[in-house]
Design a protein around this motif. Structure first.
Motif, PDB file in Angstrom:
ATOM      1  N   THR A 215      -3.102 -10.829   3.232  1.00 50.17           N
ATOM      2  CA  THR A 215      -3.036  -9.433   3.653  1.00 50.17           C
ATOM      3  C   THR A 215      -4.372  -9.042   4.267  1.00 50.17           C
ATOM      4  OG1 THR A 215      -1.441  -8.900   1.922  1.00 50.17           O
ATOM      5  CG2 THR A 215      -2.675  -7.068   2.875  1.00 50.17           C
ATOM      6  N   THR A 216      -4.350  -8.648   5.538  1.00 43.91           N
ATOM      7  CA  THR A 216      -5.592  -8.395   6.264  1.00 43.91           C
ATOM      8  C   THR A 216      -5.687  -6.975   6.818  1.00 43.91           C
ATOM      9  OG1 THR A 216      -4.573  -9.311   8.258  1.00 43.91           O
ATOM     10  CG2 THR A 216      -5.922 -10.806   6.927  1.00 43.91           C
ATOM     11  N   ALA A 217      -4.620  -6.204   6.788  1.00 43.72           N
ATOM     12  CA  ALA A 217      -4.672  -4.853   7.374  1.00 43.72           C
ATOM     13  C   ALA A 217      -3.576  -3.986   6.778  1.00 43.72           C
ATOM     14  CB  ALA A 217      -4.521  -4.933   8.894  1.00 43.72           C
ATOM     15  N   ARG A 218      -3.727  -2.680   6.978  1.00 48.20           N
ATOM     16  CA  ARG A 218      -2.695  -1.705   6.643  1.00 48.20           C
ATOM     17  C   ARG A 218      -2.204  -1.090   7.953  1.00 48.20           C
ATOM     18  NH1 ARG A 218      -3.694   0.414   1.099  1.00 48.20           N
ATOM     19  NH2 ARG A 218      -5.634  -0.505   0.298  1.00 48.20           N
ATOM     20  N   TYR A 219      -0.980  -0.590   7.942  1.00 50.64           N
ATOM     21  CA  TYR A 219      -0.526   0.098   9.144  1.00 50.64           C
ATOM     22  C   TYR A 219      -0.165   1.547   8.817  1.00 50.64           C
ATOM     23  CZ  TYR A 219       4.331  -0.796   7.663  1.00 50.64           C
ATOM     24  OH  TYR A 219       5.507  -0.846   6.970  1.00 50.64           O
TER      25      TYR A 219
ATOM     26  N   PRO B 196       0.782  -8.860  -3.964  1.00 49.64           N
ATOM     27  CA  PRO B 196       1.942  -9.748  -4.073  1.00 49.64           C
ATOM     28  C   PRO B 196       2.366 -10.411  -2.777  1.00 49.64           C
ATOM     29  CG  PRO B 196       2.612  -7.446  -4.221  1.00 49.64           C
ATOM     30  CD  PRO B 196       1.121  -7.454  -4.273  1.00 49.64           C
ATOM     31  N   HIS B 197       1.739 -10.074  -1.646  1.00 44.13           N
ATOM     32  CA  HIS B 197       2.158 -10.635  -0.364  1.00 44.13           C
ATOM     33  C   HIS B 197       1.209 -11.713   0.157  1.00 44.13           C
ATOM     34  CE1 HIS B 197       5.116  -7.491  -0.403  1.00 44.13           C
ATOM     35  NE2 HIS B 197       4.171  -6.566  -0.476  1.00 44.13           N
TER      36      HIS B 197
ATOM     37  N   GLY C  50       3.295  -1.225   3.355  1.00 46.41           N
ATOM     38  CA  GLY C  50       2.507  -0.782   4.490  1.00 46.41           C
ATOM     39  C   GLY C  50       1.343  -1.692   4.815  1.00 46.41           C
ATOM     40  N   SER C  51       1.535  -2.999   4.667  1.00 47.64           N
ATOM     41  CA  SER C  51       0.440  -3.948   4.920  1.00 47.64           C
ATOM     42  C   SER C  51       0.873  -5.021   5.903  1.00 47.64           C
ATOM     43  CB  SER C  51      -0.012  -4.607   3.614  1.00 47.64           C
ATOM     44  OG  SER C  51       1.046  -5.324   3.006  1.00 47.64           O
TER      45      SER C  51
END
Length: 448
Positions: free
Chosen positions: A340-344, A74-75, A323-324
Motif C-alpha cells: 500500500t503506497t497511497a490513498r485516493y 490487510p492489503h 480507499g488505498s
C-alpha cells in the motif's frame, strides 16, 4: 506467462502501479534499524539451532516476511508461487472451478463474492459465507493455496462444500459442479421502459471501452432514446485504477475524477475528466449507480466521482470503504511485494477509507431471504484487522446503519418472489428511473 509479462498485466487488473525496487530505495533504510535487524537474525539463529525439528531457511524467511507485512495493513502482501498463479488466473479470466473470490480470515476460508452466473453463484453460495470442509475434509487452519487448489478442477466434476453462514445455527452442505469460469467484466441489457442496465463485474483491461460499446448497443436496441441508465457496481471488488478513471470519464464533461496521494515521489497524482473521452456519452439521460458492501476500491472511485459531480444518483448500501492504492514491486524474477503506497480521494476531497461511499438513497436487498443475517455479520474495510485509519477523520454516525423501519421496504423475499421481483435493488432503481424526469434528483446539474 513470463513473470515480467505478468507484472505488466497486473498494472491493468489489480489497481496497482509498477515501481522498481532500486538499490537507492533500499539504501534509504533508517540506520537506527540496525539493532532490530540484529534481533531478527538472532531469532533466526536460535530457531535453526534449537527448534524441536529441523526447519528450512526458506520457511523461516517467508514467515519473517509475512509477519513483517502483517504488521502493516490487510492489503500489503508478499506474492510468489500460488499467489502469483492466482494473479495470472485473474488476468486470463478463464479457468475451471467454482467461480469464487475467497480470502483467509483468522484461519478460515471466507467468501468475498461468487462470480455472477458461476457454479458457486447458482448453488446459492453468498458473500460472507465460511467454507469449513471440502468433500468432508476440514480445511480450517490450512493454507489458502491448498483450499483454492482443491476447489479448482476439471469442468463437470463435483465437490461438496460445508458452509457456515453467520446467523444460522447449523452448517449447510452444498454440492457444486465445477465449470469453465470465463469472467465477463461487462454485461448489458435493455429493460422495460427503455431503461439501459450496464453491469460491471470487475475493472480489468478495457472496461472503459467495453462500457462505451455496451451503451452504443443499448442505444441501438432501445425503441427510441433510452429513458435511463443503471450502472450496477454491486459486488465489484475493484481492479485497475486507470479503468475506473476511464469509466467515470465516459459520463463527465469536466473536473476532477480522483486524486491519489502518497509519501513517495510520483505517488501523488491527479486524474481529470476528458482525458480519455470527451463529453458525456449519455448526456441528458438520468442515471443511477447501484453499490453495496461488496463494491470496493475502483468501484468506489467511480461512484464517488459521479456522486460528487451530481451526475448520478447513488443507490443501494454503503460501499466497502477501501480507499488505498497498492503498488506491485518486483523482487527478482518470481516474486513481488504488493504494498500500500497511497490513498485516493473523491473530487470533493473525501477519503472513502473506512466509511465508504454513502448512497443518496439507501435501498436494502430485501429480495434476499438472508439479507438481515448478512447485514448483521457484514464485513467491510473498517472491520479488517490492521486497516488504515481515515486520516481526515470520520464521524461515528457515518459508520452506523439506519435502524428506522422504512415503509417502502417492508415486503418479504417470498412476497417479492410472488410479484416476480428477484433483485429488489435493481427493480427499485428501474422503477425510480421510469418515474424520473429531467427535473428530478436522478439527473441533477453539476455543482459550480
Amino acid at each position: 506467462m513470463k513473470f515480467a509479462a505478468l507484472l505488466r498485466s497486473a498494472a491493468l487488473v489489480t489497481a496497482v502501479a509498477l515501481i522498481p525496487a532500486t538499490t537507492a530505495t533500499m539504501a534509504q533504510v533508517d540506520g537506527r534499524a540496525g539493532p532490530e535487524f540484529a534481533k531478527l537474525f538472532a531469532v533466526f539463529q536460535r530457531v535453526k539451532a534449537s527448534y524441536v525439528e529441523p526447519v528450512e531457511d526458506d520457511v523461516l524467511i517467508r514467515g519473517a516476511i509475512d509477519g513483517m507485512l502483517a504488521a502493516l495493513d490487510p492489503h500489503s502482501a508478499y506474492l510468489d508461487g500460488g499467489d502469483l498463479q492466482r494473479l495470472e488466473t485473474m488476468i486470463d479470466g478463464n479457468y475451471s472451478g467454482l467461480g469464487l473470490s475467497v480470502v483467509m480470515e483468522d484461519g478460515a476460508v471466507k467468501v468475498v463474492s461468487p462470480f455472477r452466473g458461476s457454479p458457486a453463484d447458482s448453488a446459492g453460495i453468498k458473500a460472507g459465507d465460511f467454507i469449513t470442509h471440502l468433500d468432508g475434509k476440514l480445511i480450517y487452519g490450512g493454507s489458502l493455496d491448498d483450499a483454492v487448489a482443491q476447489m479448482r478442477g476439471p469442468s463437470g466434476t463435483a465437490i461438496k462444500l460445508t458452509i457456515f453462514r453467520p446467523g444460522r445455527d447449523e452448517p449447510m452442505e452444498v454440492d457444486v459442479t465445477r465449470g469453465v469460469i470465463e469472467l465477463e467484466p461487462v454485461t448489458h441489457e435493455v429493460a422495460a421502459g427503455n431503461i439501459g442496465v450496464i453491469t460491471v463485474n470487475e475493472f480489468s483491461a478495457d472496461v472503459g471501452a467495453d462500457v462505451f460499446s455496451a451503451w452504443q448497443e443499448i442505444r441501438k436496441d432501445a425503441a427510441g432514446r433510452p429513458n435511463g441508465l443503471v450502472l450496477d457496481l454491486r459486488n465489484n471488488p475493484g481492479g485497475s485504477l486507470d479503468e475506473s478513471v476511464a469509466l467515470a470519464d465516459l459520463f463527465l464533461t469536466s473536473g476532477r475524477i480522483v486524486s491519489q496521494r502518497g509519501r513517495a515521489r510520483g505517488e501523488t497524482m491527479l486524474y481529470d475528466a476528458e482525458t480519455v473521452y470527451r463529453g458525456d456519452m449519455a448526456e441528458g439521460v438520468p442515471m443511477i449507480v447501484l453499490i453495496n458492501a461488496g463494491s470496493a476500491s475502483a468501484s468506489e472511485i467511480v461512484a464517488g466521482a459521479l456522486q460528487d459531480h451530481r451526475r448520478a444518483l447513488i443507490m443501494g448500501e454503503r460501499s466497502f470503504g477501501k480507499g488505498s492504492v497498492q503498488s506491485l514491486l518486483p523482487l527478482g524474477r518470481d516474486a513481488a511485494l504488493k504494498l500500500t503506497t497511497a490513498r485516493y480521494f473523491t473530487p470533493a476531497g473525501k477519503s472513502v477509507q473506512e466509511g465508504g461511499i454513502k448512497p443518496d438513497i439507501a435501498v436494502p436487498q430485501i429480495s434476499d431471504p438472508d439479507f438481515a443475517l448478512r447485514q448483521k455479520y457484514q464485513t467491510r474495510e473498517s472491520d479488517l484487522r490492521g486497516h488504515l485509519i481515515n486520516e481526515l477523520g470520520i464521524k461515528d454516525e457515518e459508520m452506523e446503519t439506519d435502524t428506522v423501519a422504512d415503509p417502502r421496504f417492508q415486503l418479504t423475499a417470498d412476497e417479492l418472489k410472488d410479484q416476480g421481483v428477484e433483485d429488489f435493488q435493481l427493480h427499485y432503481a428501474m422503477e425510480t428511473l421510469r418515474r424520473t424526469t429531467k427535473s428530478t434528483v436522478a439527473l441533477r446539474p453539476a455543482r459550480p
